[in-house]
Design a protein around this motif. Structure first.
Motif, PDB file in Angstrom:
ATOM      1  N   PHE A  26       0.818  -1.210   0.000  1.00 16.37           N
ATOM      2  CA  PHE A  26       0.000   0.000   0.000  1.00 16.37           C
ATOM      3  C   PHE A  26       0.849   1.256   0.000  1.00 16.37           C
ATOM      4  O   PHE A  26       0.603   2.188  -0.782  1.00 16.37           O
ATOM      5  N   LYS A  27       1.826   1.319   0.878  1.00 18.96           N
ATOM      6  CA  LYS A  27       2.628   2.544   1.004  1.00 18.96           C
ATOM      7  C   LYS A  27       3.344   2.855  -0.308  1.00 18.96           C
ATOM      8  O   LYS A  27       3.387   4.009  -0.742  1.00 18.96           O
ATOM      9  N   ASP A  28       3.886   1.833  -0.945  1.00 21.81           N
ATOM     10  CA  ASP A  28       4.578   2.033  -2.212  1.00 21.81           C
ATOM     11  C   ASP A  28       3.613   2.494  -3.298  1.00 21.81           C
ATOM     12  O   ASP A  28       3.915   3.407  -4.072  1.00 21.81           O
ATOM     13  N   GLN A  29       2.439   1.902  -3.369  1.00 16.09           N
ATOM     14  CA  GLN A  29       1.470   2.257  -4.406  1.00 16.09           C
ATOM     15  C   GLN A  29       0.868   3.645  -4.208  1.00 16.09           C
ATOM     16  O   GLN A  29       0.537   4.327  -5.174  1.00 16.09           O
ATOM     17  N   LEU A  30       0.746   4.085  -2.960  1.00 13.92           N
ATOM     18  CA  LEU A  30       0.071   5.354  -2.681  1.00 13.92           C
ATOM     19  C   LEU A  30       1.014   6.535  -2.493  1.00 13.92           C
ATOM     20  O   LEU A  30       0.561   7.677  -2.429  1.00 13.92           O
ATOM     21  N   LYS A  31       2.309   6.281  -2.455  1.00 14.07           N
ATOM     22  CA  LYS A  31       3.269   7.342  -2.116  1.00 14.07           C
ATOM     23  C   LYS A  31       3.263   8.520  -3.083  1.00 14.07           C
ATOM     24  O   LYS A  31       3.529   9.642  -2.683  1.00 14.07           O
ATOM     25  N   ASP A  32       2.970   8.290  -4.330  1.00 13.48           N
ATOM     26  CA  ASP A  32       3.040   9.368  -5.316  1.00 13.48           C
ATOM     27  C   ASP A  32       1.679   9.707  -5.926  1.00 13.48           C
ATOM     28  O   ASP A  32       1.590  10.293  -6.997  1.00 13.48           O
ATOM     29  N   ILE A  33       0.614   9.363  -5.238  1.00 17.98           N
ATOM     30  CA  ILE A  33      -0.734   9.625  -5.735  1.00 17.98           C
ATOM     31  C   ILE A  33      -1.198  11.006  -5.258  1.00 17.98           C
ATOM     32  O   ILE A  33      -1.192  11.293  -4.061  1.00 17.98           O
ATOM     33  N   SER A  34      -1.587  11.841  -6.195  1.00 16.25           N
ATOM     34  CA  SER A  34      -2.096  13.173  -5.867  1.00 16.25           C
ATOM     35  C   SER A  34      -3.580  13.087  -5.502  1.00 16.25           C
ATOM     36  O   SER A  34      -4.232  12.059  -5.739  1.00 16.25           O
ATOM     37  N   LEU A  35      -4.106  14.168  -4.983  1.00 19.50           N
ATOM     38  CA  LEU A  35      -5.540  14.243  -4.677  1.00 19.50           C
ATOM     39  C   LEU A  35      -6.367  13.975  -5.931  1.00 19.50           C
ATOM     40  O   LEU A  35      -7.343  13.219  -5.886  1.00 19.50           O
ATOM     41  N   GLU A  36      -5.982  14.571  -7.040  1.00 25.41           N
ATOM     42  CA  GLU A  36      -6.726  14.397  -8.287  1.00 25.41           C
ATOM     43  C   GLU A  36      -6.733  12.931  -8.709  1.00 25.41           C
ATOM     44  O   GLU A  36      -7.757  12.407  -9.157  1.00 25.41           O
ATOM     45  N   GLN A  37      -5.608  12.271  -8.592  1.00 21.73           N
ATOM     46  CA  GLN A  37      -5.532  10.858  -8.940  1.00 21.73           C
ATOM     47  C   GLN A  37      -6.314  10.006  -7.949  1.00 21.73           C
ATOM     48  O   GLN A  37      -7.006   9.063  -8.334  1.00 21.73           O
ATOM     49  N   ALA A  38      -6.205  10.338  -6.668  1.00 24.28           N
ATOM     50  CA  ALA A  38      -6.884   9.570  -5.618  1.00 24.28           C
ATOM     51  C   ALA A  38      -8.397   9.617  -5.760  1.00 24.28           C
ATOM     52  O   ALA A  38      -9.086   8.663  -5.407  1.00 24.28           O
ATOM     53  N   LEU A 143      -5.349  -3.934  -2.491  1.00 24.49           N
ATOM     54  CA  LEU A 143      -4.073  -3.502  -3.064  1.00 24.49           C
ATOM     55  C   LEU A 143      -4.068  -3.794  -4.567  1.00 24.49           C
ATOM     56  O   LEU A 143      -3.634  -2.956  -5.364  1.00 24.49           O
ATOM     57  N   GLY A 144      -4.561  -4.944  -4.942  1.00 32.42           N
ATOM     58  CA  GLY A 144      -4.655  -5.278  -6.360  1.00 32.42           C
ATOM     59  C   GLY A 144      -5.540  -4.298  -7.109  1.00 32.42           C
ATOM     60  O   GLY A 144      -5.202  -3.860  -8.221  1.00 32.42           O
ATOM     61  N   GLN A 145      -6.666  -3.945  -6.514  1.00 26.95           N
ATOM     62  CA  GLN A 145      -7.560  -2.982  -7.153  1.00 26.95           C
ATOM     63  C   GLN A 145      -6.878  -1.625  -7.317  1.00 26.95           C
ATOM     64  O   GLN A 145      -6.948  -1.002  -8.387  1.00 26.95           O
ATOM     65  N   ILE A 146      -6.222  -1.165  -6.270  1.00 27.81           N
ATOM     66  CA  ILE A 146      -5.530   0.123  -6.322  1.00 27.81           C
ATOM     67  C   ILE A 146      -4.455   0.114  -7.397  1.00 27.81           C
ATOM     68  O   ILE A 146      -4.313   1.068  -8.168  1.00 27.81           O
ATOM     69  N   THR A 147      -3.709  -0.972  -7.462  1.00 33.52           N
ATOM     70  CA  THR A 147      -2.649  -1.085  -8.470  1.00 33.52           C
ATOM     71  C   THR A 147      -3.226  -0.989  -9.885  1.00 33.52           C
ATOM     72  O   THR A 147      -2.669  -0.287 -10.744  1.00 33.52           O
ATOM     73  N   LEU A 148      -4.331  -1.670 -10.127  1.00 29.46           N
ATOM     74  CA  LEU A 148      -4.954  -1.620 -11.448  1.00 29.46           C
ATOM     75  C   LEU A 148      -5.550  -0.246 -11.751  1.00 29.46           C
ATOM     76  O   LEU A 148      -5.383   0.284 -12.870  1.00 29.46           O
ATOM     77  N   ILE A 149      -6.232   0.350 -10.788  1.00 27.72           N
ATOM     78  CA  ILE A 149      -6.817   1.680 -11.003  1.00 27.72           C
ATOM     79  C   ILE A 149      -5.706   2.685 -11.280  1.00 27.72           C
ATOM     80  O   ILE A 149      -5.829   3.541 -12.169  1.00 27.72           O
ATOM     81  N   LYS A 150      -4.624   2.586 -10.541  1.00 26.95           N
ATOM     82  CA  LYS A 150      -3.484   3.478 -10.742  1.00 26.95           C
ATOM     83  C   LYS A 150      -2.984   3.374 -12.185  1.00 26.95           C
ATOM     84  O   LYS A 150      -2.709   4.401 -12.830  1.00 26.95           O
ATOM     85  N   LYS A 151      -2.893   2.175 -12.704  1.00 23.39           N
ATOM     86  CA  LYS A 151      -2.443   1.987 -14.099  1.00 23.39           C
ATOM     87  C   LYS A 151      -3.435   2.591 -15.079  1.00 23.39           C
ATOM     88  O   LYS A 151      -3.035   3.121 -16.125  1.00 23.39           O
ATOM     89  N   LEU A 152      -4.710   2.560 -14.758  1.00 21.11           N
ATOM     90  CA  LEU A 152      -5.722   3.107 -15.647  1.00 21.11           C
ATOM     91  C   LEU A 152      -5.713   4.635 -15.677  1.00 21.11           C
ATOM     92  O   LEU A 152      -6.058   5.245 -16.705  1.00 21.11           O
ATOM     93  N   ILE A 153      -5.338   5.268 -14.569  1.00 19.54           N
ATOM     94  CA  ILE A 153      -5.402   6.736 -14.506  1.00 19.54           C
ATOM     95  C   ILE A 153      -4.075   7.414 -14.817  1.00 19.54           C
ATOM     96  O   ILE A 153      -4.049   8.607 -15.062  1.00 19.54           O
ATOM     97  N   LEU A 154      -2.989   6.667 -14.780  1.00 20.73           N
ATOM     98  CA  LEU A 154      -1.683   7.309 -15.039  1.00 20.73           C
ATOM     99  C   LEU A 154      -1.236   7.154 -16.467  1.00 20.73           C
ATOM    100  O   LEU A 154      -1.561   6.328 -17.199  1.00 20.73           O
TER     101      LEU A 154
END
Length: 154
Positions: A26-38, A143-154
């Motif tokens: 979690f910490k690694d996946q969320l460390k660089d997420i901005s408010l807009e991305q979150a 964590l898996g969901q967050i990882t996938l969503i992160k890939k979709l928005i970045l």
């Protein structure tokens, strides 16, 4: 190593610093997420902020039980994320998650091993070990969901 220490290590791996199961945490996946991305909405998926709140809701609820309190959390409220209107509020949510995660692990380490086979709050919930294992599995799921969503928005 005691069973509670092993469980605490597994919990820290998914939340704070591990790479073993998912090669991330979690910490690694969320460390660089901005408010807009979150708060970015992708179709009907929950947002990263919503999933962050959700997992912390359960961690905080179990902490309350570990500290001798009642089980006050309810599934129906686990996605009731308060409005996050600023980067500061997003960072506060992350800080709460990191603090609650470490507190959970410390309290778990302090439990005697025999407690793991005791009833957790009510017989219908099973044992402490069942609920702690469930928390770890629940965390990996999201964590898996967050990882996938992160890939979709970045």
């Amino acid at each position: 190593m005691s069973s509670t220490s092993q469980l605490a290590k597994r919990f820290r791996e998914v939340m704070l610093d591990g790479l073993w199961i998912a090669n991330t945490n979690f910490k690694d996946q969320l460390k660089d997420i901005s408010l807009e991305q979150a708060t970015a909405k992708v179709g009907s998926l929950n947002t990263i902020a919503m999933l962050t709140f959700h997992i912390d809701y359960y961690i905080a609820g179990l902490i309350n039980v570990f500290e001798g309190g009642d089980l006050e959390i309810r599934d129906q409220f686990s996605f009731d994320l308060p409005s996050i209107e600023s980067q500061e509020k997003w960072e506060e949510l992350l800080h709460k998650l990191w603090n609650d995660s470490e507190k959970f692990a410390v309290l778990l380490e302090q439990m005697p091993d025999y407690k793991m086979n005791e009833v957790f709050v009510d017989k219908k919930y099973g044992t402490y070990v069942r609920n702690i294992d469930g928390m770890i599995e629940h965390a990996y799921y999201h964590l898996g969901q967050i990882t996938l969503i992160k890939k979709l928005i970045l």
